[in-house]
Enzyme design. Structure first.
Site, PDB file in Angstrom:
ATOM      1  N   GLY A  11       1.199  -1.564   0.464  1.00 30.66           N
ATOM      2  CA  GLY A  11       0.111  -0.187   0.145  1.00 30.66           C
ATOM      3  C   GLY A  11       0.230   1.619  -0.207  1.00 30.66           C
ATOM      4  O   GLY A  11       1.875   0.874   0.656  1.00 30.66           O
ATOM      5  N   ARG A  74       0.610  -5.002  -4.191  1.00 36.13           N
ATOM      6  CA  ARG A  74       0.496  -5.519  -3.221  1.00 36.13           C
ATOM      7  C   ARG A  74       1.192  -7.173  -4.118  1.00 36.13           C
ATOM      8  O   ARG A  74       0.117  -7.794  -4.761  1.00 36.13           O
ATOM      9  CB  ARG A  74      -0.855  -6.081  -2.431  1.00 36.13           C
ATOM     10  CG  ARG A  74      -1.042  -5.229  -1.988  1.00 36.13           C
ATOM     11  CD  ARG A  74      -1.780  -4.996  -0.386  1.00 36.13           C
ATOM     12  NE  ARG A  74      -2.379  -4.057  -0.096  1.00 36.13           N
ATOM     13  CZ  ARG A  74      -1.362  -3.093   1.043  1.00 36.13           C
ATOM     14  NH1 ARG A  74      -0.470  -3.962   1.383  1.00 36.13           N
ATOM     15  NH2 ARG A  74      -2.522  -2.159   1.282  1.00 36.13           N
ATOM     16  N   GLY A 113       5.274  -6.788   4.793  1.00 31.67           N
ATOM     17  CA  GLY A 113       4.732  -8.398   3.691  1.00 31.67           C
ATOM     18  C   GLY A 113       6.364  -7.601   2.764  1.00 31.67           C
ATOM     19  O   GLY A 113       6.709  -9.014   2.399  1.00 31.67           O
ATOM     20  N   ILE A 135       1.718   3.444   7.064  1.00 31.81           N
ATOM     21  CA  ILE A 135       1.393   4.661   7.513  1.00 31.81           C
ATOM     22  C   ILE A 135       0.856   4.010   8.925  1.00 31.81           C
ATOM     23  O   ILE A 135      -0.156   4.829  10.324  1.00 31.81           O
ATOM     24  CB  ILE A 135      -0.636   4.836   7.036  1.00 31.81           C
ATOM     25  CG1 ILE A 135      -2.107   4.391   5.935  1.00 31.81           C
ATOM     26  CG2 ILE A 135      -0.315   5.844   5.914  1.00 31.81           C
ATOM     27  CD1 ILE A 135      -2.595   4.453   6.122  1.00 31.81           C
ATOM     28  N   ASP A 136       0.342   2.252   9.225  1.00 28.98           N
ATOM     29  CA  ASP A 136       0.010   1.369  10.092  1.00 28.98           C
ATOM     30  C   ASP A 136       1.224   2.121  10.795  1.00 28.98           C
ATOM     31  O   ASP A 136       1.100   2.065  12.709  1.00 28.98           O
ATOM     32  CB  ASP A 136       0.291   0.224   9.807  1.00 28.98           C
ATOM     33  CG  ASP A 136      -0.522  -0.087   8.414  1.00 28.98           C
ATOM     34  OD1 ASP A 136      -1.669   1.226   8.815  1.00 28.98           O
ATOM     35  OD2 ASP A 136      -1.436  -0.865   8.439  1.00 28.98           O
ATOM     36  N   MET A 178      -7.344   3.261   9.861  1.00 35.02           N
ATOM     37  CA  MET A 178      -6.942   2.935   9.271  1.00 35.02           C
ATOM     38  C   MET A 178      -6.086   2.370  10.380  1.00 35.02           C
ATOM     39  O   MET A 178      -6.037   2.630  11.599  1.00 35.02           O
ATOM     40  CB  MET A 178      -6.526   2.704   8.223  1.00 35.02           C
ATOM     41  CG  MET A 178      -7.201   3.145   6.647  1.00 35.02           C
ATOM     42  SD  MET A 178      -6.463   2.943   5.125  1.00 35.02           S
ATOM     43  CE  MET A 178      -7.479   3.036   4.299  1.00 35.02           C
ATOM     44  N   GLY A 179      -4.787   1.536   9.723  1.00 31.06           N
ATOM     45  CA  GLY A 179      -4.163   0.099  11.303  1.00 31.06           C
ATOM     46  C   GLY A 179      -4.090  -0.385  10.197  1.00 31.06           C
ATOM     47  O   GLY A 179      -2.939  -0.761  12.061  1.00 31.06           O
ATOM     48  N   ARG A 275     -23.264   8.004  14.642  1.00 26.79           N
ATOM     49  CA  ARG A 275     -22.781   8.041  12.682  1.00 26.79           C
ATOM     50  C   ARG A 275     -21.442   7.783  12.633  1.00 26.79           C
ATOM     51  O   ARG A 275     -20.872   8.036  13.761  1.00 26.79           O
ATOM     52  CB  ARG A 275     -23.459   9.407  11.956  1.00 26.79           C
ATOM     53  CG  ARG A 275     -24.280  10.589  12.714  1.00 26.79           C
ATOM     54  CD  ARG A 275     -25.563   9.684  11.515  1.00 26.79           C
ATOM     55  NE  ARG A 275     -26.866  10.485  10.912  1.00 26.79           N
ATOM     56  CZ  ARG A 275     -27.871  10.168  11.444  1.00 26.79           C
ATOM     57  NH1 ARG A 275     -27.343   9.098  13.032  1.00 26.79           N
ATOM     58  NH2 ARG A 275     -28.677  10.779  11.380  1.00 26.79           N
TER      59      ARG A 275
END
Ligand code: F6P
Length: 357
Positions: A11, A74, A113, A135-136, A178-179, A275
């Site tokens: 990613g 990927r 990976g 970003i993770d 995300m993460g 929400r």
């Protein structure tokens, strides 16, 4: 003369271009003659011999540019040793292309990976230098990855925007961050955005505790609640299941993601309007923040230094505020989780943030 292969894998994230520019500028500045082979779309480019010859000019003006000029894809590690649909041995193909082009080194910019594949290629005799992107921030061996701070900024801005509308309507709002399987991004964006509840994969939540916090806030006069939920957050019940059972549960779930399940549970238990906002891939997009521009440039410069010295088999990482080189076999195959007992969690709790535990 150094012949350098370069690829960006997995990613994408912000500052990939800044990091590559850092490597190339450092080499150019040293006076060493270089040939740069940019493999397109990650390891695919190396497997199928898809590359572009690049010069210093290609790396000019890209410090602030998001994405990657090389493209990414990927190429899952778990199938890298299986032949492709035409029977091609992918690992062998990568080795052949590397040796055919008489490369001195392959520079890989990647996350988890990608580091497993990079280490495999190292074991196969290729000279490898890697840079930690994602970003993770879940890559083992480095306190920080580039892309992370930029994503924290975007997720925080999202929570900031939600704050004003949540306050006007007196609603419960969930922002899903995300993460992947770790909570670094959610914890940091959640704290920066003043979230009242933060749900992380490393701290399984009890929905009753989540509801309790919302009710407590209301009793104390706060009409709204902001919950930052990591995309990988799990409930205490789910955490008790085996990994296989967890996968089955997720596959059979009627909810698109965990946030919707949390929202539904809150609604069922309290009748409150909830929400859900999912900023999704915006977190990986756009221009890198100034921190990432500097950080990725530093890592790139240090990678350039390793290449000039002929020191291979390392990831350039960051530990205890120092740039370090970490042997690839130490990095590959390990995830860097948040420690639920770390001081940042303790401090967040001192601030009154609930983790639903
Ligand atoms: O690893 C980065 C990341 O953005 C994760 O946070 C997220 O789970 C995943 O990639 C999304 O992957 P894709 O872009 O393949 O949908």
């Amino acid at each position: 003369m150094k012949r350098i292969g370069m690829l960006t894998s997995g990613g994408d994230c912000q500052a990939l271009n800044a990091a590559m520019r850092g490597v190339v500028k450092t080499l150019a500045h040293s006076g060493e003659a270089v040939e740069i082979y940019g493999f397109l779309d990650g390891y695919k480019g190396l497997i199928y011999g898809n590359f572009q010859m690049l010069t210093g000019k290609d790396f000019s003006g890209i410090l602030t540019k998001g994405g990657t000029i090389l493209g990414s894809s990927r190429t899952p590690f778990k199938t890298i040793q299986e032949p492709d649909e035409n029977g091609l041995d992918k690992v062998d193909a990568m080795k052949q292309n590397y040796f055919k082009l008489r490369l001195d080194v392959l520079v890989v910019l990647g996350g988890n990976g990608s580091h497993k594949t990079a280490n495999l290629l190292r074991e196969e005799g290729l000279n490898i230098v890697t840079l930690p992107k994602t970003i993770d921030n879940d890559l083992w061996g480095t306190d920080m990855t580039f892309g992370f701070q930029s994503a924290v900024d975007i997720a925080t801005e999202c929570i900031d925007c939600i704050h004003t509308t949540a306050a006007s309507h007196g609603r419960v709002f969930i922002v899903e961050v995300m993460g992947h399987k770790v909570g670094w991004l959610t914890l940091n964006a959640g704290m920066a955005g003043g979230a009242d509840i933060i749900l992380l994969p490393e701290i399984p939540y009890d929905i009753k505790k989540v509801v309790q916090k919302i009710e407590e806030r209301e009793k104390n006069g706060s009409k709204f609640t902001i919950i930052a939920v990591a995309e990988g957050a799990i409930s205490k019940e789910t955490a008790k299941l085996s990994k296989k059972e967890q996968k089955k549960k997720a596959a059979e779930s009627k909810y698109p993601s965990v946030s919707y399940e949390v929202a539904d549970e809150i609604f069922k238990r309290t009748g409150r309007e909830v929400r859900v906002t999912v900023p999704g891939h915006t977190q990986r997009g756009g221009s890198p923040c100034p921190y990432d521009r500097v950080f990725a440039s530093r890592l790139g410069a240090e990678a350039g230094k390793l290449i000039l010295k002929g020191e291979y088999g390392f990831m350039v990482g960051y530990r205890n505020r120092e740039i370090v080189k970490v042997p690839l076999d130490e990095v590959a195959g390990k995830l860097k989780y948040l420690d639920p007992k770390s001081t940042i969690i303790e401090e967040a709790k001192l601030l009154g943030i609930s983790f639903g535990d």
